[in-house]
Scaffold this active site. Structure first.
Site, PDB file in Angstrom:
ATOM      1  N   ASP A  92       0.916  -1.629  -0.474  1.00  0.00           N
ATOM      2  CA  ASP A  92       0.008   0.061   0.141  1.00  0.00           C
ATOM      3  C   ASP A  92       0.622   1.403  -0.011  1.00  0.00           C
ATOM      4  O   ASP A  92       1.767   1.213  -0.016  1.00  0.00           O
ATOM      5  CB  ASP A  92      -1.227   0.038   1.423  1.00  0.00           C
ATOM      6  CG  ASP A  92       0.055  -0.456   2.435  1.00  0.00           C
ATOM      7  OD1 ASP A  92       0.370  -0.629   2.851  1.00  0.00           O
ATOM      8  OD2 ASP A  92      -0.359   0.924   3.288  1.00  0.00           O
ATOM      9  N   GLU A 187       0.743  -1.109   5.363  1.00  0.00           N
ATOM     10  CA  GLU A 187       1.242  -0.578   6.227  1.00  0.00           C
ATOM     11  C   GLU A 187       1.174   1.131   6.750  1.00  0.00           C
ATOM     12  O   GLU A 187       0.675   1.083   7.879  1.00  0.00           O
ATOM     13  CB  GLU A 187       2.383  -1.062   5.726  1.00  0.00           C
ATOM     14  CG  GLU A 187       3.548  -0.570   7.006  1.00  0.00           C
ATOM     15  CD  GLU A 187       3.788   0.423   6.584  1.00  0.00           C
ATOM     16  OE1 GLU A 187       4.827   1.022   7.661  1.00  0.00           O
ATOM     17  OE2 GLU A 187       3.633   1.777   6.240  1.00  0.00           O
TER      18      GLU A 187
HETATM   19 ZN   LIG Z   1       6.910   2.718   3.953  1.00  0.00          ZN
END
Ligand SMILES: [Zn+2]
Length: 421
Positions: A92, A187
């Site tokens: 992401d 994340e």
């Molecule tokens: Zn990163």
């Protein structure tokens, strides 16, 4: 056996092509979603990575119900007892900036002149303003076009791990133990480790490729709590409020002012200093919540700062005739506390960086990584450089040569672990 991998022009163009393919895929997470991955586009990209790993000849390629992709590069060493090690990157990109319609621009053999971003007139990357560009003259730099992220955070890491996997699978004569690979979602919204199955990953340790400058090895992160201080006042018609109204907004403002005089704040700290950061407030006369981030490299200091904040809040509430409620949520802890118990994990990474011909840089992460969470979940996971710069910004950039060096470090690291067994 020594390797001079990054000098190979074919390898540099290989990693660059791969990176350019990945950044044009939108993988923005969705903070408002409760599911994992938070956005379907991440699952689709992760499935594509799983397909590529299978095509490259990786074993045990899986994608679980939460989107996480894992795969194995089988051991080639005849030695017994070489521990399995892992490499991890997140797919992401930061939701703070658009990740749709990324148009990467390659500035080949950069001559040091200002790098203009064509879709944002007047916006440029300038050597004078970006000290990290100094070592990049002559490199093939990649930027976005000015309206989006580039997404080097962390597509650079994804491309590097994938290129290293391709290299190792194509060169079974290079002796190494079992190597595990994982690509993860979400994340950037703090959920990347939530569904990481450490047991199934089955590695003694892992390395995230999600750092900045060439040669960087990050083994320390902040320890972090979230603190919510809620003032309860008393609301009544303001025309007839004398002696009755207790304004929660007033108490909260007094609290924020008093706090800034007593504890360090982000805009006044760097290096190894921690801080208390007031980052959001929901306010009304009846009830005002102040949300704070508490950060320090020493976990015990979090509690000290929270105690100071609590004392100030209680003094103000009792002086004004209101009431205060305090809530503290533990977020993550300094990974050093775990890594200190596994010195080989860090020493081997340092050795691999040296073998790649790079100067080792060790810098504390003024934030958290998935590695901080994973380390406390039983998988010691320091962070290696991936060549990401100006992350979460339209000025984000990376360098093909640095990405190729990160691939070298991965290959060397597999060798160092095998030799040490
Ligand atoms: Zn990163």
């Amino acid at each position: 056996m020594t390797y001079k991998l990054s000098n190979n022009a074919i390898r540099i163009s290989g990693i660059l092509d791969r990176f350019l393919r990945y950044v044009t895929v939108d993988t923005t997470p969705d903070e408002t979603s409760r599911s994992t991955p938070s956005s379907e586009r991440q699952r689709i990209f992760l499935a594509r990575l799983a397909g590529e790993l299978s095509t490259l000849g990786a074993a045990d390629v899986t994608q679980d119900e939460h989107g996480y992709v894992m795969a194995t590069i089988p051991a080639t060493s005849s030695r017994q007892g070489v521990p399995a090690i892992g490499f991890i990157a997140h797919v992401d990109t930061s939701p703070e900036m658009p990740g749709t319609g990324v148009r990467p621009i390659v500035h080949r053999a950069w001559d040091g002149q200002d790098l203009m971003l064509p879709d944002a007139p007047g916006v440029a990357l300038r050597l004078a303003e970006q000290p990290e560009l100094r070592s990049q003259v002559g490199h093939d730099l990649v930027t976005a076009s000015g309206t989006t992220l580039l997404g080097a955070d962390d597509k650079a890491g994804v491309a590097e791990i994938m290129s290293a996997a391709e290299y190792l699978l194509a060169h079974p004569e290079i002796p190494h133990g079992r190597v595990r690979v994982a690509f993860t979602p979400d994340e950037e919204i703090g959920r990347g480790a939530d569904h990481f199955d450490v047991e199934r990953f089955g590695a003694a340790c892992a390395y995230t490729l999600d750092g900045g400058e060439c040669g960087e090895l990050e083994v320390e992160s902040f320890s972090a709590d979230a603190m919510t201080v809620t003032f309860h006042g008393f609301n009544t018609h303001p025309g007839y409020a004398k002696g009755k109204m207790v304004n929660a907004i007033g108490m909260a403002s007094a609290f924020v002012d008093a706090l800034a005089a007593r504890v360090p704040t982000p805009e006044r700290t760097d290096g190894y200093e921690g801080f208390l950061h007031v980052h959001a407030m929901d306010s009304s006369v009846e009830r005002t919540s102040v949300r704070l981030l508490v950060r320090d490299f020493v976990t015990a200091t979090l509690k000290e700062r929270e105690d100071v904040a609590e004392r100030i809040a209680r003094e103000i509430a009792s002086r004004e005739g209101g009431r205060v409620e305090i809530r503290i949520d533990s977020q993550y802890r300094n990974m050093r506390e775990v890594l200190e118990q596994h010195p080989t994990v860090v020493e081997n990474a340092a050795e691999a960086i040296r073998r790649a011909g790079l100067d080792l840089r060790r810098r504390p992460i003024r934030g958290g990584t998935d590695g901080s969470r994973l380390s406390f979940m039983g998988l010691p996971t320091p962070n290696l450089f991936a060549g990401e710069h100006n992350i979460h910004s339209r000025l984000e950039w990376t360098s093909a040569q640095d990405m190729a060096r990160a691939v070298d470090v991965i290959v060397h690291l597999c060798r160092v672990w095998e030799e040490g067994a």
